[in-house]
Design an enzyme around this catalytic site. Structure first.
Site, PDB file in Angstrom:
ATOM      1  N   LYS A  55     -11.127  13.339  57.102  1.00 22.62           N
ATOM      2  CA  LYS A  55     -11.284  14.394  58.105  1.00 22.62           C
ATOM      3  C   LYS A  55     -10.929  13.902  59.502  1.00 22.62           C
ATOM      4  CE  LYS A  55     -14.762  17.626  56.338  1.00 22.62           C
ATOM      5  NZ  LYS A  55     -16.069  18.244  56.625  1.00 22.62           N
ATOM      6  N   ASP A  67     -18.920  26.514  60.263  1.00 16.21           N
ATOM      7  CA  ASP A  67     -19.608  26.716  58.995  1.00 16.21           C
ATOM      8  C   ASP A  67     -18.727  26.287  57.827  1.00 16.21           C
ATOM      9  OD1 ASP A  67     -21.734  27.539  57.324  1.00 16.21           O
ATOM     10  OD2 ASP A  67     -22.174  29.192  58.683  1.00 16.21           O
ATOM     11  N   ASP A 122     -18.302  24.425  49.060  1.00 17.83           N
ATOM     12  CA  ASP A 122     -18.431  25.271  50.246  1.00 17.83           C
ATOM     13  C   ASP A 122     -18.781  26.708  49.902  1.00 17.83           C
ATOM     14  OD1 ASP A 122     -17.957  23.233  52.030  1.00 17.83           O
ATOM     15  OD2 ASP A 122     -15.812  23.581  52.151  1.00 17.83           O
ATOM     16  N   CYS A 172     -13.452  12.767  51.886  1.00 17.97           N
ATOM     17  CA  CYS A 172     -13.797  13.442  53.139  1.00 17.97           C
ATOM     18  C   CYS A 172     -13.742  12.514  54.344  1.00 17.97           C
ATOM     19  CB  CYS A 172     -15.179  14.081  53.019  1.00 17.97           C
ATOM     20  SG  CYS A 172     -15.176  15.567  51.989  1.00 17.97           S
TER      21      CYS A 172
END
Length: 350
Positions: free
Chosen positions: A21, A52, A93, A18
């Site tokens: 990103k 979200d 997620d 991650c």
């Protein structure tokens, strides 16, 4: 078959996990006009408006579809572990919205001239093993020949419309609970520089391959008002998203935030990711730090978490139930780490 002299997976990518990103400030600029341009049907319960974890589309009175996609470049060199981590991160997620996963599609981009079919196959097998643990099939996907190795999933799930938990639902007076200890980015930085011992590697794999299964059970609790997962923007970035979504101040008690063993010393020794600095540059203006907060502590606060823990905003009365759910799912590090206060949308670290 194996290729002679096959390179380390992490050597083929400019970033990993991650930490790949796009920096939050840049991403905000890219997406700033999208919400006003795109049509929003009434069935779309959750879109891009509060950054979200997944989109949610209501199908009927009892079901809503949770849809998300997540993929990245290698954070480890073992292909099977890379596949496991990427799949766990993608499915998270769905759990973060309160949903239960139903199926996945694979996203595969590989430098086929550099990696053997056996290595690529092991990446996919790692992802499939996590989907099996989550009780879902990999029902298809797409592959391309790519300069850097990329793997991830489209993950779909179902949730009752009344049990959708957004990152924007926090209320003043809520308690914040973090499900996993921090430090994955620090461990990955040490690994890439070949400074992580076997015990540290095992801790890293254990946390990044633990599915966030408490999500649906937490969402079913009336006292749980918001859920998100902590990933590439670090604890500070995702807590700030909760604050901005609710229009309130989120206060973190730094001494209560769990850290993976050995991470504080590794960070002090300089094993931090470039993404940590980019994160701070992107949102630091909205974060208030206490006097004497060190550069090492700030690096941990902004440390990008690959397949990080759930961050839950709940009423004080629901806190024992929330912690019990985490414990029942094997999350021993889960802890209350702060609260939500009346005030401007910002993060206050104490």
């Amino acid at each position: 078959m194996d290729k002679p002299g096959e390179p380390r997976l992490t050597s083929l990518s400019h970033g990993g996990g991650c930490g790949c990103k796009i920096a939050p400030g840049v991403l905000s600029q890219i997406l700033q006009a999208s919400a006003s341009r795109l049509p929003v049907p009434p069935q779309l319960l959750v879109g891009i408006e509060t950054a979200d974890d997944a989109a949610v589309y209501q199908l009927n009175d009892e079901q809503a579809l949770v849809a998300t996609t997540d993929f990245f470049m290698p954070i480890v060199d073992d292909p099977y572990d890379f596949g496991r981590i990427a799949a766990t991160n993608a499915i998270s997620d769905v759990y973060a919205m309160g949903g239960r996963p139903i199926l996945a599609l694979a996203i595969v981009g590989m430098p086929v001239n550099a990696l053997s079919t056996a290595t690529i196959g092991r990446i996919l097998q790692g992802g499939e093993s996590v989907c099996t643990a989550a009780g879902i099939p990999v029902a298809g996907g797409h592959t391309i020949d790519c300069v850097e190795p990329i793997y991830g999933l489209v993950a779909l799930g179902l949730v009752h419309p009344r049990q959708v938990r957004r990152n924007a639902g926090a209320r003043a007076g809520d308690v914040l609970v973090l499900g996993k200890a921090l430090g994955v980015g620090v461990l990955s930085a040490a690994l890439k520089k070949q400074a992580l011992d076997a015990a540290g590697y095992q801790r890293m794999i254990a946390t990044t391959t633990r599915l966030n299964t408490p999500g649906p059970e937490l969402a079913a609790l009336d006292g749980v008002h918001a859920i998100t997962d902590v990933t590439g923007f670090g604890l500070a970035g995702h807590a700030l998203e909760v604050a901005r979504g609710a229009g309130l101040t989120v206060a973190l008690d730094w001494n209560s935030v769990p850290l993976l063993p050995g991470v504080a010393q590794l960070a002090a020794d300089g094993f931090v990711t470039g993404a940590s600095g980019r994160n701070w540059a992107g949102y630091g203006a909205d974060v208030a730090l206490p006097e004497g907060f060190s550069d090492t502590q700030r690096a941990l606060l902004t440390d990008p978490q690959t397949s990080g823990g759930l961050l839950v905003s709940c009423s004080p009365q629901a806190l024992p139930q929330v912690l019990a759910v985490f414990r029942n799912h094997g999350f021993a590090d889960a802890a209350a780490v702060g609260e939500v206060l009346e005030g401007p949308a910002r993060l206050l670290v104490r």
